[in-house]
Design an enzyme around this catalytic site. Structure first.
Site, mmCIF file in Angstrom:
data_model
loop_
_atom_site.group_PDB
_atom_site.id
_atom_site.type_symbol
_atom_site.label_atom_id
_atom_site.label_comp_id
_atom_site.label_asym_id
_atom_site.label_seq_id
_atom_site.Cartn_x
_atom_site.Cartn_y
_atom_site.Cartn_z
ATOM 1 N N ASN B 396 0.812 -1.203 0.000
ATOM 2 C CA ASN B 396 0.000 0.000 0.000
ATOM 3 C C ASN B 396 0.855 1.265 0.000
ATOM 4 O O ASN B 396 1.048 1.897 -1.042
ATOM 5 C CB ASN B 396 -0.936 -0.033 1.217
ATOM 6 N N ASP B 397 1.407 1.597 1.153
ATOM 7 C CA ASP B 397 2.116 2.865 1.264
ATOM 8 C C ASP B 397 3.314 2.975 0.324
ATOM 9 O O ASP B 397 3.621 4.060 -0.166
ATOM 10 C CB ASP B 397 2.566 3.087 2.704
ATOM 11 N N VAL B 398 3.967 1.849 0.047
ATOM 12 C CA VAL B 398 5.177 1.909 -0.781
ATOM 13 C C VAL B 398 4.855 2.136 -2.259
ATOM 14 O O VAL B 398 5.746 2.255 -3.081
ATOM 15 C CB VAL B 398 6.040 0.633 -0.654
ATOM 16 N N THR B 399 3.551 2.203 -2.590
ATOM 17 C CA THR B 399 3.179 2.464 -3.985
ATOM 18 C C THR B 399 2.423 3.783 -4.117
ATOM 19 O O THR B 399 1.955 4.125 -5.187
ATOM 20 C CB THR B 399 2.261 1.346 -4.514
ATOM 21 N N ALA B 436 0.262 4.050 7.247
ATOM 22 C CA ALA B 436 0.325 5.496 7.337
ATOM 23 C C ALA B 436 -1.079 6.087 7.454
ATOM 24 O O ALA B 436 -1.247 7.266 7.759
ATOM 25 C CB ALA B 436 1.043 6.076 6.125
#
Lengths: 105, 471
Positions: B396-399, B436
């Protein structure tokens, strides 16, 4: 036991830090987990310390402490190396698969 | 007499050299296993040499031998059993547990040394200072690693546990063990100082790790590994044993570097993580409003399968959602199907994917993914524009492209440029947030299709559907 001079010990300490930095910073991210697990087994060398205190214990308190330290240390060493080996075995090169992939590219 | 001791110390030196070589060999998957074997052989040699030394010195009692042998056997059996049984997804817990026992053993050595000294009051700072540091670092690592393992295992809540006064406690405890260390150095025979220091350090390990969220665990594990290394090195100073100093500091600096790499990959400072409270742990599908799905484009397995079957380049973006669903084998099978069909397949692995540094690579290796297909962030990012399909599974957050803009929780965090692929498919159970806690703009991008399903089930469906097209 050898009485290591404090200055020598500190020299060794500093040099080991630098060697560690130098050796580790080249390891690719792919291998970071096995690396951590592998370095984890290296600190299992603490078992040697546990053996040395077991050798010099002569009171029940000393024996209890030494026994616990032995259990902890041995667990760290044996488990650490076995699990790292298990992980790295999965990273073995698969020549067939790689060749095929190259042929297709 | 002296010859034995000298020979043993040469063996220790050789072992230390082998540890360095062993770690050095870990810089390539082809040689890594050899490196580990070399390191294990060196350890075996060092342990055998210690047995010889102990026997030769002759001070050990019969009970001492019994303690040494039974403790070693019990520990070895436990370690062997745990190492054989562990699931690859549970690897971080196990490493954390081994960290705990390593730190614990180091602390016990110092405790023993201070308790058993013939003339405790006469111990100089040469022994009492590293002894006190060993106790502090070892005990903090012991309890901290146990809490971290508990969090990863789900025994302790993965969410940051913040209780009233936690911050105050995290200031008071270090202050008190700083005081305790000074006290113990000045009065090495004081039992109050010794036991007090152990208690305070154990407590601090707990209060330090409890407020850190599950998402930050990769950094915490790396940090605790570094701590254990230093504790072992301190035990080396206490026992006058150079081998322990070398091995301990080797581990400590390697743990330190990994910690820094991990923290950089999340664009956070180590201090920021340790002070804690940001990572909210494993994204319990946040029951957020259903307003967002209105703008997203849901797709079915067949839609995705068509895209995959007619692509020439597919990039998989695995995240912890994949690991949690144990779907790595399904992904490996799907990838193999596509590769066999002549499609260029690779995996984009973000440095913090998983629960410890490089954890995702291990999970994929377990699913027989050739490591040549695993690409690191810097390597894969320029390739995304050429990818016909980027398939995101539980990342999720890393994209999230929002990281490129300032002013939000993940601003500046290096991300995978998934949004630059020609089309994007996201496999996700719901519109829940990552740790996040912010919306992912990628999901509302017109070229993104959302495939709402469980990772394992979804990948099996895809495999079947793709099989029909290419079969």
């Amino acid at each position: 036991m050898n009485n290591v001079d404090l200055l020598t010990a500190i020299t060794v300490f500093v040099l080991s830090v630098l060697v560690g930095v130098e050796v580790i910073s080249k390891v690719p991210a792919t291998l970071h987990t096995p690396l951590m697990s592998g370095s984890n087994s290296v600190h299992g060398i603490v078992v040697i310390g546990a053996m040395l205190i077991a050798a010099e214990s002569h009171t029940w308190l000393g024996y209890v402490l030494a026994f616990t330290a032995m259990v902890f240390g041995a667990m760290n060493v044996v488990g650490g190396y076995v699990v790292t080996d298990r992980m790295l075995e999965m990273f073995k090169a698969r020549p067939a698969a790689e060749k095929k992939q190259k042929a297709e590219v | 007499m002296d010859t034995v001791s000298n020979t043993v110390h040469y063996i220790f030196l050789a072992a230390a050299a082998c540890f360095v070589l062993g770690l050095h060999l870990m810089n390539h998957p082809r040689t890594a296993r050899r490196g580990n074997t070399l390191s294990a052989a060196a350890m075996t040699g060092a342990i055998a040499a210690t047995v010889w030394l102990v026997a030769d010195e002759g001070v050990i009692s019969r009970t001492g031998w019994l303690v040494l042998a039974s403790g070693g056997l019990v520990g070895a059996a436990l370690g062997l059993w745990a190492a054989r049984e562990v699931q690859m997804t549970a690897m971080p817990q196990l490493v954390s547990l081994f960290n705990a026992v390593g730190g614990g053993a180091a602390a016990l050595i110092a405790v023993n040394d201070l308790l058993q000294a013939e003339d405790p009051a006469g111990l100089g700072a040469r022994v009492s200072l590293p002894g006190a540091l060993d106790i502090v670092i070892g005990a903090v690592t012991f309890s901290g690693s146990l809490v971290a393992a508990g969090k990863l295992q789900g025994v302790v809540s993965g969410a940051p546990v913040v209780f009233p006064g936690a911050r105050l406690l995290n200031v008071l405890l270090p202050a008190s063990f700083a005081a305790g260390t000074v006290w113990l150095v000045l009065a090495p025979d004081s039992r109050t100082a010794l036991y007090g220091l152990v208690a305070v350090a154990l407590l601090f390990g707990v209060t330090m790790v409890l407020p850190i969220g599950g998402a930050d665990m990769p950094v915490v594990i790396a940090l605790l590994n570094a701590f254990t290394g230093s504790a072992v090195a301190m035990a080396g100073f206490v026992l006058d044993e150079t081998a322990l100093i070398i091995a301990g500091m080797l581990v400590s600096s390697s743990g330190g570097i990994l910690t820094k790499l991990m923290a950089d990959a999340m664009n956070r400072s180590i201090a920021n993580i340790v002070v804690g409270g940001f990572g909210t742990g494993d994204s319990a599908p946040a029951a957020t409003g259903s307003a967002a799905p209105a703008q997203v484009r849901p797709v079915s397995a067949d839609d995705v399968a068509v895209q995959l079957a007619y692509a020439s380049k597919v990039v998989f973006v695995p995240g912890y959602g994949l690991a949690a669903a144990q779907a790595q084998h399904e992904l490996g099978d799907l990838a193999k199907l596509l590769t066999d069909h002549g499609i260029d397949v690779c995996y984009a692995v973000h440095p913090v994917a998983g629960r410890m540094p490089g954890h995702m690579n291990v999970l994929l290796a377990e699913a027989n993914v050739p490591y040549t297909q695993l690409k690191e962030m810097d390597e894969i990012n320029p390739e995304f524009p050429q990818a016909d399909v980027a398939l995101v599974i539980g990342a999720n957050d890393v994209t999230n492209p929002i990281a490129r803009r300032p002013g939000n929780a993940i601003s500046g965090m290096p991300i995978l440029d998934v949004d630059k692929a020609k089309s994007v498919v996201v496999i996700k159970r719901s519109m829940g947030h990552g740790y996040a806690g912010i919306d992912n703009e990628l999901y509302t991008d017109p070229k993104t299709g959302m495939f709402f399903t469980d990772a394992k089930k979804g990948l099996s469906e895809l495999k079947a559907a793709v099989g029909e097209f290419v079969g």
